[in-house]
Design a protein around this motif. Structure first.
Motif, short mmCIF file in Angstrom:
data_model
loop_
_atom_site.label_atom_id
_atom_site.label_comp_id
_atom_site.label_asym_id
_atom_site.label_seq_id
_atom_site.Cartn_x
_atom_site.Cartn_y
_atom_site.Cartn_z
N VAL B 33 0.84 -1.22 0.00
CA VAL B 33 0.00 0.00 0.00
C VAL B 33 0.87 1.26 0.00
O VAL B 33 0.51 2.26 -0.64
N PRO B 38 -0.96 7.01 -4.94
CA PRO B 38 -1.85 7.52 -3.89
C PRO B 38 -3.33 7.27 -4.19
O PRO B 38 -4.09 6.91 -3.28
N ALA B 41 -4.00 3.65 -3.42
CA ALA B 41 -3.99 3.44 -1.97
C ALA B 41 -5.28 3.95 -1.33
O ALA B 41 -5.84 3.32 -0.43
N LEU B 42 -5.75 5.10 -1.84
CA LEU B 42 -6.97 5.70 -1.29
C LEU B 42 -8.18 4.80 -1.53
O LEU B 42 -9.00 4.58 -0.63
N LEU B 45 -8.10 1.90 0.78
CA LEU B 45 -8.42 2.24 2.18
C LEU B 45 -9.87 2.67 2.37
O LEU B 45 -10.31 2.84 3.51
N SER B 51 -9.96 1.50 6.62
CA SER B 51 -9.47 2.79 7.11
C SER B 51 -9.47 2.82 8.64
O SER B 51 -8.58 3.41 9.26
N PHE B 54 -6.44 0.51 9.82
CA PHE B 54 -5.17 1.19 9.54
C PHE B 54 -5.03 2.43 10.43
O PHE B 54 -3.99 2.66 11.04
N GLY B 55 -6.12 3.23 10.50
CA GLY B 55 -6.10 4.45 11.32
C GLY B 55 -5.93 4.13 12.80
O GLY B 55 -5.23 4.84 13.53
N ILE B 104 -9.73 9.30 8.88
CA ILE B 104 -10.61 8.12 8.80
C ILE B 104 -12.01 8.57 8.37
O ILE B 104 -12.62 8.00 7.47
N ILE B 107 -11.92 9.72 4.66
CA ILE B 107 -11.69 8.65 3.68
C ILE B 107 -12.94 7.77 3.52
O ILE B 107 -13.31 7.41 2.41
#
Lengths: 131, 111
Positions: B33, B38, B41-42, B45, B51, B54-55, B104, B107
């Motif tokens: 990732v 980007p 990756a977005l 996520l 999200s 990961f967050g 978070i 996203i």
């Protein structure tokens, strides 16, 4: 013994006065990897925040992650997280009052160096292989 | 000097325990990732399940590392330099923590 003067807290003994043992190496490495992870998590958090709020910052960081220096940083981060995670579990095991005798603690210190290196290698092999 | 040694000890263990499964998941996914474009990756996520995990790794990690760094500063630096560094350490942790939570939301939930 008290003369009423305010007491200065002592500083920790500095690194160079200790005789080398695997357990002290693991202890120092736990701190060193913790400090490396401090920098790495800050970078990854900025990348995550950038994806959501500042696309230019995310793009710049992706460029850094893909550069030769970035590859070294990522390799270092992955191994540091593997080591710190496993040695953290060792600390939690110690908190339960077990594994503290020198023989066991020395054995688990070696074990964590070995297993974290293998684990990081596997993660990096598959991580870069799938990219 | 702080008189919250026990609660700091407990919080450092508690965040450490929470981080174990989060870190394992992050280790499995991190390399690919971070190297993705980007935009890719977005998209990866965007599901809330991703999200948030990961967050959460980053936010709980920030708290864990704030305590760890504070311990290192207290061990090796006394006086005004140590005080300033510990304030900066707090400030960085709060800024990152807030930014991560906001991200978070942005996203996965802001549509």
């Amino acid at each position: 013994m008290s003369d009423g003067a305010p007491k200065e807290r002592v500083l920790s003994p500095h690194l160079q006065i200790w005789r080398f043992t695997p357990t002290m190496a693991a202890s120092i490495t736990h701190r060193a990897t913790g400090m490396a992870l401090y920098g790495g998590v800050t970078l990854i958090a900025l990348w995550f925040i950038g994806l959501a709020l500042a696309p230019q910052m995310a793009a710049t960081l992706t460029g850094i992650f893909r550069s030769p220096i970035g590859v070294i940083v990522i390799i270092g981060f992955v191994w540091s997280l593997c080591f710190h995670l496993m040695n953290g579990l060792r600390h939690l095991y110690w908190d339960s009052g077990r594994g503290l005798d020198p023989k066991t603690a020395t054995m688990t210190a070696w074990l964590i160096y070995g297993v974290s290196a293998v684990l990081a290698s596997v993660i990096l092999f598959f991580g870069y292989g799938s990219a | 000097m702080s008189k919250k040694g026990t609660s700091t000890f407990v919080v450092q263990r508690a965040t450490g325990v929470i981080l174990v499964p989060l870190a394992i998941w992050v280790l499995i996914n991190l390399v690919s990732v971070l190297n993705a474009d980007p935009s890719v990756a977005l998209v990866w996520l965007t599901p809330a399940s991703k999200s948030i995990v990961f967050g959460a790794f980053l936010a709980v990690g920030v708290w864990h590392m704030r305590i760890g760094m504070s311990e290192i500063i207290v061990d090796y630096l006394h006086g005004w330099l140590g005080d300033i560094l510990r304030v900066l350490n707090w400030f960085l942790a709060l800024a990152l923590f807030g930014g991560i939570i906001l991200s978070i939301y942005k996203i996965s939930f802001a549509g």
